[in-house]
Design a protein around this motif. Structure first.
Motif, PDB file in Angstrom:
ATOM      1  N   THR A 148       1.289  37.628  22.402  1.00  0.00           N
ATOM      2  CA  THR A 148       0.472  36.497  21.955  1.00  0.00           C
ATOM      3  C   THR A 148       1.323  35.241  22.031  1.00  0.00           C
ATOM      4  N   ARG A 149       0.646  34.138  22.216  1.00  0.00           N
ATOM      5  CA  ARG A 149       1.296  32.829  22.173  1.00  0.00           C
ATOM      6  C   ARG A 149       0.417  31.953  21.302  1.00  0.00           C
ATOM      7  N   ASN A 150       0.917  31.645  20.109  1.00  0.00           N
ATOM      8  CA  ASN A 150       0.150  30.877  19.143  1.00  0.00           C
ATOM      9  C   ASN A 150      -1.234  31.494  18.925  1.00  0.00           C
ATOM     10  N   THR A 151      -1.271  32.775  18.737  1.00  0.00           N
ATOM     11  CA  THR A 151      -2.463  33.628  18.535  1.00  0.00           C
ATOM     12  C   THR A 151      -3.348  33.783  19.769  1.00  0.00           C
ATOM     13  N   HIS A 152      -2.966  33.232  20.916  1.00  0.00           N
ATOM     14  CA  HIS A 152      -3.694  33.456  22.170  1.00  0.00           C
ATOM     15  C   HIS A 152      -3.172  34.747  22.801  1.00  0.00           C
ATOM     16  N   GLY A 206       4.039  26.320  28.550  1.00  0.00           N
ATOM     17  CA  GLY A 206       2.790  26.611  27.841  1.00  0.00           C
ATOM     18  C   GLY A 206       1.578  25.889  28.393  1.00  0.00           C
ATOM     19  N   TYR A 241      -3.352  34.500  31.249  1.00  0.00           N
ATOM     20  CA  TYR A 241      -4.284  34.101  30.201  1.00  0.00           C
ATOM     21  C   TYR A 241      -5.715  34.537  30.499  1.00  0.00           C
TER      22      TYR A 241
END
Length: 164
Positions: free
Chosen positions: A27-31, A112, A157
């Motif tokens: 995850t990246r910042n909840t993504h 990002g 993504y």
């Protein structure tokens, strides 16, 4: 439906993984993302897909939405291929079309920030494995580590398939 219409979208949570060299869920910042290594060619599959009934049998443009985990320079590329399952493919073995290389794109100067890379799969046996409307199929996605230059992970993504 008209050409240019979206056939389907795919996200990281729909992935299935091979027994060796899989991409890594993260995850990246909840993504939710999938991390693809910079030196080892890692793979992920998107299975149990069905080509929408409005697909008219044309070329398919594959758009891959991705970012660099930490790199702010270099390029990231991908390899993508389809496997028509339909009613003929024995699912005990693989039968993918020829892998299409998505040309490596320059990463953002800010880690990002999304990049959208694409390639066109020509309708027919070579690129789309002749998948037809209403048929089951799957997609294999790999980072093109032989040709891209960004260090660190590439973060997948989303993917969009559109009829050309």
């Amino acid at each position: 439906m008209a050409s240019g219409d979206t056939l389907l979208t795919i996200g990281p949570l729909q992935a299935s993984y091979p027994s060796s060299n899989p991409a890594t869920p993260d995850t990246r910042n909840t993504h939710p993302v999938l991390d693809f290594d910079t030196t080892t060619q890692e793979t992920v599959y998107f299975a149990n897909l069905v080509m929408p009934r409005h697909y008219a049998g044309g070329d398919i443009v594959v758009y891959v939405h991705h970012a660099a985990s930490s790199a702010t320079s270099g390029t990231i590329g991908w390899g993508v291929t389809l496997e028509r399952v339909g009613t003929a493919q024995d699912i005990d073995s693989d039968g993918f079309a020829t892998e299409k290389i998505i040309t490596a794109a320059t990463v953002s100067g800010t880690s990002g920030i999304m990049i959208i890379s694409n390639a066109t799969l020509t309708a027919g046996a070579t690129d789309t494995d002749s998948v037809a409307a209403g048929e089951a199929f799957r997609i294999r996605l790999r980072r093109d580590v032989a040709n891209d230059t960004a260090t660190g992970d590439a973060e997948f993504y989303a993917m969009e398939l559109k009829e050309a």
